[in-house]
Design an enzyme around this catalytic site. Structure first.
Site, PDB file in Angstrom:
ATOM      1  N   LYS A   1       0.856  -1.188   0.000  1.00 24.54           N
ATOM      2  CA  LYS A   1       0.000   0.000   0.000  1.00 24.54           C
ATOM      3  C   LYS A   1       0.893   1.239   0.000  1.00 24.54           C
ATOM      4  O   LYS A   1       1.701   1.437   0.904  1.00 24.54           O
ATOM      5  CB  LYS A   1      -0.920   0.019   1.216  1.00 24.54           C
TER       6      LYS A   1
ATOM      7  N   ASN B   1      -8.374   1.899  10.620  1.00 26.79           N
ATOM      8  CA  ASN B   1      -7.531   1.581  11.764  1.00 26.79           C
ATOM      9  C   ASN B   1      -8.043   2.275  13.025  1.00 26.79           C
ATOM     10  O   ASN B   1      -8.498   1.640  13.954  1.00 26.79           O
ATOM     11  CB  ASN B   1      -6.075   1.971  11.492  1.00 26.79           C
ATOM     12  N   THR B   2      -8.019   3.607  13.021  1.00 25.70           N
ATOM     13  CA  THR B   2      -8.365   4.367  14.220  1.00 25.70           C
ATOM     14  C   THR B   2      -9.789   4.089  14.698  1.00 25.70           C
ATOM     15  O   THR B   2     -10.041   4.036  15.908  1.00 25.70           O
ATOM     16  CB  THR B   2      -8.188   5.875  13.961  1.00 25.70           C
TER      17      THR B   2
ATOM     18  N   GLY C   1      -7.536   9.275  10.415  1.00 31.52           N
ATOM     19  CA  GLY C   1      -7.717   9.327  11.861  1.00 31.52           C
ATOM     20  C   GLY C   1      -8.739  10.328  12.345  1.00 31.52           C
ATOM     21  O   GLY C   1      -8.904  10.508  13.553  1.00 31.52           O
TER      22      GLY C   1
ATOM     23  N   ALA D   1      -9.389   5.702   5.039  1.00 28.93           N
ATOM     24  CA  ALA D   1      -9.209   6.867   5.925  1.00 28.93           C
ATOM     25  C   ALA D   1     -10.517   7.605   6.174  1.00 28.93           C
ATOM     26  O   ALA D   1     -11.312   7.829   5.262  1.00 28.93           O
ATOM     27  CB  ALA D   1      -8.168   7.854   5.391  1.00 28.93           C
ATOM     28  N   GLY D   2     -10.709   7.976   7.449  1.00 25.48           N
ATOM     29  CA  GLY D   2     -11.813   8.823   7.837  1.00 25.48           C
ATOM     30  C   GLY D   2     -13.021   8.126   8.404  1.00 25.48           C
ATOM     31  O   GLY D   2     -13.902   8.773   8.971  1.00 25.48           O
TER      32      GLY D   2
END
Length: 263
Positions: A106, A215-216, A167, A193-194
Site C-alpha cells: 500500500k 484503523n483508528t 484518523g 481513511a476517515g
C-alpha cells in the site's frame, strides 16, 4: 421456509488474489498486539496493513506483531505511513520486500503532518516507479476522479480514495466523488481513511466500493473488539444493500397499501 440470498456476489480480487472479506484493518494505535489480534479475529478481515516504519516485525528483543497476528493467517500489506516523498516511500517498500518478501503493498505519500493529505504528484511518481520495479501497488489517494484515473492507468491494482482525513473519524465527506471513482474504475476501489463508525463503513459499501480500510475507528473505540465486529457486519450489510439496489427517492409519500377501493 426457504430463504432468499442476495444477488450473487463475486469475491474481492486484488492483484489476482481472492478475498472473502471486504474489510481491511490496520495494526497501529492498539493497546498492544494481543488486542490487535482479537480485533482482527472479530472483524473477520483477511488483510492487515503494517506500517513498516512503526510496527515491529523483525526485532526479536521486543514484542513482535507476527507472534500475535499470524502472517500465515492474514495477508500482510506493508504501507508507507509517515513518508512524505516518493523516494522515502520507495525505499521503505524495498526494505519491506527484502525483509518479508512482500510484493503487494500500500503506497501513501503524504503532503504535510497536519492533514496527512496525500501529495498526489509525488504519489503518482512513486506508483510508476514501484510498478516498474515489480510491485503490486494499492494506492491511497485523494477523492479526485482525475488522479484516480491516472493512478489506474499507471497500473495500480487498487484505488484507495480517502473518505476524510486520516484518523479524523469524520466519515465520507464527498460521496459524489467516491461514486464517480467507482463508476470509472476497473480495479477495486477501497475507501481508506476517515471512517469513524459502522454507518460510515456501510455508506462506503452502499456507494459501490469494493472494500473499506480502517484503523483508528476500531483501535480508538472504547471497546475495539465490539467495534471490529460492528464494522464486519456494516461492511456486509452495505454490500448486500448495494447488490440489492435501493428504492428510488421520491418527493412525496407513497403508501405501502393502495388507498383506492377502501371501505
Amino acid at each position: 421456509m426457504a430463504t432468499r440470498s442476495p444477488s450473487k456476489d463475486i469475491p474481492l480480487t486484488i492483484a489476482g488474489q481472492e478475498f472473502s472479506s471486504r474489510l481491511i484493518i490496520g495494526t497501529g494505535k492498539y493497546k498492544d498486539y494481543a488486542q490487535n489480534a482479537l480485533a482482527a479475529e472479530a472483524s473477520g478481515c483477511e488483510i492487515v496493513t503494517v506500517a513498516i516504519r512503526r510496527v515491529n516485525i523483525t526485532d526479536k528483543d521486543k514484542p513482535l506483531l507476527v507472534d500475535h497476528v499470524d502472517p500465515k493467517t492474514y495477508t500482510y500489506l506493508p504501507n508507507t505511513a509517515g513518508c512524505f516523498t516518493a523516494e522515502d516511500a520507495i525505499r521503505t517498500l524495498r526494505l519491506a520486500r527484502e525483509a518479508g518478501g512482500w510484493n503487494l503493498v500500500k503506497l501513501e505519500v503524504l503532503s504535510d503532518k497536519k492533514t496527512l493529505y496525500p501529495d498526489m504528484e509525488e504519489t503518482l511518481r512513486a506508483a510508476k516507479l514501484l510498478i516498474a520495479d515489480g510491485f503490486e501497488v494499492m494506492v491511497y489517494c485523494s477523492d479526485d476522479p482525475v488522479y484516480a484515473r491516472k493512478l489506474e492507468d499507471a497500473g495500480c491494482c487498487a484505488i484507495m480514495p480517502l473518505g476524510s482525513l486520516i484518523g479524523s473519524g469524520l466519515g465520507i465527506q464527498n460521496p459524489i466523488n467516491i461514486r464517480l471513482i467507482v463508476e470509472q474504475s476497473s480495479v477495486p476501489v477501497i475507501v481508506d481513511a476517515g471512517v469513524g463508525t459502522a454507518s460510515d463503513a456501510a455508506m462506503a459499501m452502499e456507494l459501490g466500493c469494493d472494500g473499506v480500510l480502517m484503523n483508528t475507528a476500531i483501535a480508538e473505540a472504547k471497546d475495539p473488539i465490539i467495534m471490529a465486529s460492528a464494522m464486519k457486519h456494516a461492511v456486509i450489510a452495505g454490500r448486500e444493500a448495494y447488490l440489492a439496489g435501493r428504492m428510488a427517492k421520491k418527493r412525496y409519500a407513497d403508501p405501502s397499501s393502495p388507498l383506492a377501493g377502501l371501505l
